[in-house]
Design an enzyme around this catalytic site. Sequence first.
Site, PDB file in Angstrom:
ATOM      1  N   ASP A  87      54.859 -14.284  70.673  1.00  0.00           N
ATOM      2  CA  ASP A  87      53.642 -15.002  71.053  1.00  0.00           C
ATOM      3  C   ASP A  87      53.343 -14.710  72.520  1.00  0.00           C
ATOM      4  OD1 ASP A  87      51.459 -16.703  70.970  1.00  0.00           O
ATOM      5  OD2 ASP A  87      52.521 -18.335  70.010  1.00  0.00           O
ATOM      6  N   HIS A 114      51.066 -21.357  75.054  1.00  0.00           N
ATOM      7  CA  HIS A 114      51.071 -21.466  73.589  1.00  0.00           C
ATOM      8  C   HIS A 114      52.450 -21.162  73.008  1.00  0.00           C
ATOM      9  CE1 HIS A 114      50.153 -20.388  69.358  1.00  0.00           C
ATOM     10  NE2 HIS A 114      49.176 -21.276  69.473  1.00  0.00           N
ATOM     11  N   SER A 280      48.553 -21.748  63.581  1.00  0.00           N
ATOM     12  CA  SER A 280      49.739 -21.238  64.271  1.00  0.00           C
ATOM     13  C   SER A 280      50.767 -22.350  64.482  1.00  0.00           C
ATOM     14  CB  SER A 280      49.348 -20.626  65.619  1.00  0.00           C
ATOM     15  OG  SER A 280      48.878 -21.615  66.519  1.00  0.00           O
TER      16      SER A 280
END
Length: 392
Positions: A87, A114, A280
Amino acid sequence: MPYDRCRRAMGLAAVAALLALVPALPAAADGEPVSLPPLRLRMATDDICATASTKVAELHPWTYQALQLPRSWQLSRGRGVTVAVIDTGVSPRTPSLKGRVNVVGDAGQDCVGHGSFVAGLIAAAATGSATVTGVAPSAEILALRGTDTEGNPSMEQIAQGIRTAADRRAGVIYIGQVLAGDGKKLADAVAYAVGRDALVIAPAAPDVAPQGADGRPDTRPRAYWPAQIPEVVSVVDFGPAGSRPEAAPNALAPDLSAPGDAVVGIGVEGDGHFLGSGSSLAAAHVAGAAALMRSYLPDLSASDVTRRLQEVAYPDSIPRLDVYAGLTAVLPTARAQPEAGPDPAQIPHGTAGATRNRALMIGGGALGVVLLIGASMIVVPRGRARGWRAAQ
């Protein structure tokens, strides 16, 4: 046959009732809602790197009970399993992941935040007030970069990250980004990982629906990589009120759904929390569940865990993740095969001639009896008429 239909139907009803009672936002101790800063998906060129949040959720978020974490932790906490997070990076500075983040290259710098957030959903341990905990709080995190520093995903980086994670013996590989276009490189990388018994999990749709030419969200279904690869477990999100309408329609036949709307998670440092929504985040919860299963049932292969995740899920239009059933269900050793139809009737060799001869013998005998009776009906009356004297 699916596992225990009655149990799952009752469980789904109970979860639905629970979700109707919990709030979409965390609450403070006095009952007033806490306004948490939003999770970023991308950052502009002039944005500063993510920092600690000054807001803290005082109560457990709704996902805590929806995922049945207290029951599941009695059996497994994910110890001994490494989950690769491909990520925006994962910060090793956050207290709830301290000492359990192994970094590849520059993936220890997470300017977007994130990657650190989803790593916390997977494996954050209890700290401070212990209100936000990952699904597998004893699992290890392997951080790999799949984007640039601003959060823009790269097909080449993600493909290389998958291969590196497989080489590092990660039992679960989580990919936090979706991509369009030619996914051959990703398909080859996933095949490489599957050959090394790694379970690959990815969101089935983007966290924010793409915009059409008119500036409105374009919710037409489309295929995204790597979710459309058959060996990848693709996940879409739902929230306390059900599916998230602006993103779910973009998914093409996802394998599972999991909590992903109004989700509370950690930042890159400090004990503060952020609030995010998206597929996600749902995929991160599934990755944590897979880590629990691979720790508690170490003899299962990656394909066995995939099957277990899907077959024990709550029945719904998109099956819902059931963490506890994944740990406790007793499944057949192999997938149920379609019932075979009856075999066609067959006459044993050599019986046709014997049957014909027997029929001829019976028929001939019957004919003889008829002829004998007929002759008797003619001869006997004439014999009586002549007194049984011989004819002249």
